[in-house]
Design a protein around this motif. Structure first.
Motif: not given
Length: 269
Positions: A246-247, A250
């Motif tokens: 997820l990071p 992003a």
């Protein structure tokens, strides 16, 4: 026949990228019994959020996430700043020594570091098992990538813009910060994605340098998967992979916006 070639390329890309992504997400959303043999079938009852919550609380994810941030963020910032400044100098000089320095600077792309030698050197310097030592290792490995990409991009920028700034009385640092650096946003966005991807997912070098003294997300996944918590619990392992990705997603989204902005606003006017 040519009309079908773009569609075929898009379909092939969707298959190559979409199938592994679906396998990860679908397995992460299954129960333990359904995930014993991972396949492409969808879960009968989606449990993705519950699995992510269990991984977050039982897998020591917050501490490992903090450890990854402490290593990735300084590595990327230092590599971008120092690498872009060095690339600007190497791109604007045309002497024989500059060519030698450039060849030496990008040699890290094709010459893998000697892990045993690096670990012994860090022990002699007292940096083994420390965040500073890990950042230094990553900088030594991936600084070549930054210099290689940025140097090629700087050579496409006309020197007339820099000369105009010098005529107005700007020094080298001011020219780089006010004139050159804004134009480097597209290539810096690309390099940011590459370096973040390499460092965030690295297990090999982190295992030998900080392994056992500090947790990063890949190291923590390796440790808990080898222990009893995730043994045969493929739904938790794939949930951990989703959580760890997820990071990066992003960063990719932010870097893409910066890339488009840099292309449209960083042109020579």
């Amino acid at each position: 026949m040519r009309r079908f070639q773009p569609w075929f390329a898009v379909l092939l890309a969707l298959l190559v990228l979409g199938l592994p992504l679906w396998l990860v997400v679908a397995t992460a959303g299954k129960s333990q019994g359904e995930a014993l043999t991972p396949d492409l079938s969808p879960p009968s009852d989606w449990q993705l959020l519950a699995n992510l919550g269990q991984v977050w609380t039982e897998g020591r994810v917050p501490a490992a996430f903090l450890g990854s941030l402490l290593i990735v963020v300084p590595t990327v910032l230092i590599a971008l700043v120092v690498g872009s400044m060095a690339a600007w100098v190497l791109a604007r000089r045309s002497s024989r020594w500059t060519a030698v320095c450039y060849a030496f600077a990008i040699s890290g792309i094709v010459l893998p570091p000697a892990v045993v030698t690096v670990v012994l050197l860090l022990r002699q310097l007292g940096l083994a098992g420390t965040v500073t030592g890990m950042i230094g290792v990553y900088l030594g490995i991936y600084m070549s990538t930054v210099i290689f990409f940025v140097t090629g991009f700087v050579r496409t920028i006309p020197t007339s813009v820099e000369e105009a700034a010098r005529i107005d009385g700007a020094g080298p640092m001011l020219v780089f910060r006010r004139v050159v650096l804004p134009m480097l946003r597209p290539v810096l966005a690309t390099v940011t994605i590459l370096v973040c991807l390499y460092v965030w997912n690295d297990v090999f070098y982190a295992f030998f340098v900080v392994g056992g003294r500090m947790d990063t997300l890949p190291l923590n996944l390796f440790q808990v998967a080898s222990a009893g918590l995730y043994l045969n619990n493929w739904h938790l392992i794939f949930a951990y992979v989703v959580l760890m990705s997820l990071p990066l997603l992003a960063v990719l989204a932010v870097a893409q916006r910066q890339l488009i902005s840099g292309i449209t606003s960083g042109a020579v006017k």
